[in-house]
Design an enzyme around this catalytic site. Structure first.
Site, PDB file in Angstrom:
ATOM      1  N   ARG A  58      31.652  34.725  26.922  1.00 48.50           N
ATOM      2  CA  ARG A  58      32.460  33.512  27.840  1.00 48.50           C
ATOM      3  C   ARG A  58      31.825  32.163  27.574  1.00 48.50           C
ATOM      4  O   ARG A  58      31.015  32.179  26.524  1.00 48.50           O
ATOM      5  CB  ARG A  58      32.138  33.943  29.326  1.00 48.50           C
ATOM      6  CG  ARG A  58      30.947  33.744  29.927  1.00 48.50           C
ATOM      7  CD  ARG A  58      30.503  34.952  30.872  1.00 48.50           C
ATOM      8  NE  ARG A  58      31.698  35.132  31.827  1.00 48.50           N
ATOM      9  CZ  ARG A  58      31.631  35.945  32.738  1.00 48.50           C
ATOM     10  NH1 ARG A  58      30.766  36.783  33.100  1.00 48.50           N
ATOM     11  NH2 ARG A  58      32.702  35.672  33.564  1.00 48.50           N
ATOM     12  N   PRO A  69      38.900  33.870  41.125  1.00 45.28           N
ATOM     13  CA  PRO A  69      38.094  34.298  42.431  1.00 45.28           C
ATOM     14  C   PRO A  69      36.462  34.582  42.148  1.00 45.28           C
ATOM     15  O   PRO A  69      36.070  35.495  41.727  1.00 45.28           O
ATOM     16  CB  PRO A  69      38.805  35.625  42.504  1.00 45.28           C
ATOM     17  CG  PRO A  69      39.260  36.021  41.357  1.00 45.28           C
ATOM     18  CD  PRO A  69      39.302  34.912  40.275  1.00 45.28           C
ATOM     19  N   GLU A  70      35.853  33.657  42.657  1.00 39.80           N
ATOM     20  CA  GLU A  70      34.181  33.896  42.809  1.00 39.80           C
ATOM     21  C   GLU A  70      34.322  33.934  44.561  1.00 39.80           C
ATOM     22  O   GLU A  70      35.323  33.914  45.109  1.00 39.80           O
ATOM     23  CB  GLU A  70      33.477  32.650  42.237  1.00 39.80           C
ATOM     24  CG  GLU A  70      33.660  32.660  40.908  1.00 39.80           C
ATOM     25  CD  GLU A  70      32.642  31.754  40.109  1.00 39.80           C
ATOM     26  OE1 GLU A  70      31.764  31.397  40.469  1.00 39.80           O
ATOM     27  OE2 GLU A  70      33.204  31.360  39.166  1.00 39.80           O
ATOM     28  N   ARG A  89      46.503  39.962  35.006  1.00 37.61           N
ATOM     29  CA  ARG A  89      45.801  40.900  33.859  1.00 37.61           C
ATOM     30  C   ARG A  89      45.274  42.276  34.592  1.00 37.61           C
ATOM     31  O   ARG A  89      44.892  43.007  33.408  1.00 37.61           O
ATOM     32  CB  ARG A  89      44.435  39.949  33.460  1.00 37.61           C
ATOM     33  CG  ARG A  89      44.857  38.588  32.933  1.00 37.61           C
ATOM     34  CD  ARG A  89      43.517  37.798  32.563  1.00 37.61           C
ATOM     35  NE  ARG A  89      42.795  38.326  31.409  1.00 37.61           N
ATOM     36  CZ  ARG A  89      41.529  37.919  30.937  1.00 37.61           C
ATOM     37  NH1 ARG A  89      41.086  36.901  31.837  1.00 37.61           N
ATOM     38  NH2 ARG A  89      40.824  38.322  30.200  1.00 37.61           N
ATOM     39  N   LYS A 146      32.327  39.494  46.000  1.00 40.66           N
ATOM     40  CA  LYS A 146      33.700  39.305  45.378  1.00 40.66           C
ATOM     41  C   LYS A 146      34.666  40.501  45.754  1.00 40.66           C
ATOM     42  O   LYS A 146      35.685  40.246  45.413  1.00 40.66           O
ATOM     43  CB  LYS A 146      33.801  38.903  43.995  1.00 40.66           C
ATOM     44  CG  LYS A 146      32.982  37.792  43.469  1.00 40.66           C
ATOM     45  CD  LYS A 146      32.845  37.943  41.839  1.00 40.66           C
ATOM     46  CE  LYS A 146      31.675  36.843  41.706  1.00 40.66           C
ATOM     47  NZ  LYS A 146      31.443  37.016  40.246  1.00 40.66           N
TER      48      LYS A 146
END
Length: 286
Positions: free
Chosen positions: A267, A2-3, A115, A61
DNA sequence: CTCATGACCTGTGCGC
DNA sequence: TGCGCACAGGTCATGA
């Protein structure tokens, strides 16, 4: 997944799936996704029961679902959150954390999150702009987004341009994928100091980020007919339209050089070594 | 104040 | 087959 574009796809899906419907029961199957509802899971369920959803809203978001009588259900998908609208007779998808049952006996709404970095809470008086979202900058799809002000603030940041693009208090909605895509389109290295960008370059990278997110939203919209959005990223858009993200070793679509993957901010960053060369080291005065 | 880093979670895929 | 490790699209608290 999700962006901004993916969250907007979810918002539109929620509008169709739950607007105007009244909740009769909330099942909290795991406490963690309601951790930000400080009064606890039982209070969360009690407060929502009997409420009717109005039109869902979004900034960056963050999502929030106002109720017709005030307050709002605040939602963030985190890394792996999904909303699913499924007939009550169907079993819960794996990792279902919260279940909403409606008075009309129609499809249930299920918040699924592997998560559990995402979560839900009740935002009191949060219909217009929840307090929890007040620190988030306007996103480029917001009619009141101020490009000049954003460019000016970007050019004052003493950090790499990618870190600045990911700063949700500067401009919201951009995540790791669209940051890398915008940088590739702009031929900028992620570590280029934001305060060394020309005005033109700063405008350009924000416009490219906006453009790539708009294109992604278009793809999501055409293929969207339920609330399901593939967390594994195997939708058509990602195969066809990404120029650098996830393309380590594959040829740059402009110059053919192999795309590099490098660690940055805990990342991965993907870039073309020729189109996006490392910036020259700058020794700052004092 | 600004900036950089690690914590928070579960699951999957890869090399050995 | 099993194990350990790297990795996954985000945000926040905490230090310097």
């Amino acid at each position: 997944m999700p962006e901004l574009p993916e969250v907007e796809v979810v918002r539109r899906g929620l509008s169709t799936a739950v607007r105007g419907r009244t909740i009769t029961r909330v099942d909290v199957l795991h406490d963690r996704p309601v951790r930000r509802h400080l009064a606890g899971p039982a209070d969360f369920a009690a407060q929502l029961t009997g409420r009717r959803f109005a039109e869902p809203r979004r900034r960056g978001k963050y999502l929030w679902l106002p109720f017709e009588d005030g307050d709002a259900l605040l939602a963030h998908l985190g890394m792996s959150g999904q909303f699913r609208s499924d007939e009550a007779t169907l079993p819960d998808p794996p990792n279902t954390r919260i279940r909403f049952v409606f008075a009309d006996g129609g499809p249930e709404l299920r918040f699924v999150d592997q998560r559990m970095f995402g979560g839900l809470s009740l935002s009191p008086d949060g219909a217009e702009l929840p307090a929890e979202v007040a620190h988030i900058a306007r996103d480029p799809f917001d009619p009141e987004f101020d490009l000049d002000q954003t460019v000016a603030r970007l050019r004052r940041k003493r950090s790499g341009v990618k870190r600045a693009l990911l700063d949700q208090e500067l401009i919201s909605g951009i995540g790791n994928i669209y940051a890398d895509e915008a940088l590739w389109r702009s031929r900028l290295h992620y570590a280029k100091p934001a305060d060394r960008l020309t005005r033109k370059a700063a405008v350009g990278v924000i416009m490219e980020a906006t453009a790539v997110m708009r294109e992604a939203l278009g793809e999501g919209g055409t293929s969207f007919d339920s609330l399901y959005v593939n967390v594994n990223g195997s939708s058509g858009y990602f195969e066809r339209a990404l120029a650098v993200y996830g393309r380590e070793g594959l040829p740059c679509l402009r110059c053919g050089r192999p795309i590099k993957r490098e660690p940055f901010m805990n990342r991965s960053s993907f870039r073309c070594p020729r189109c996006q060369p490392a910036p020259r080291m700058i020794i700052r005065a004092s």
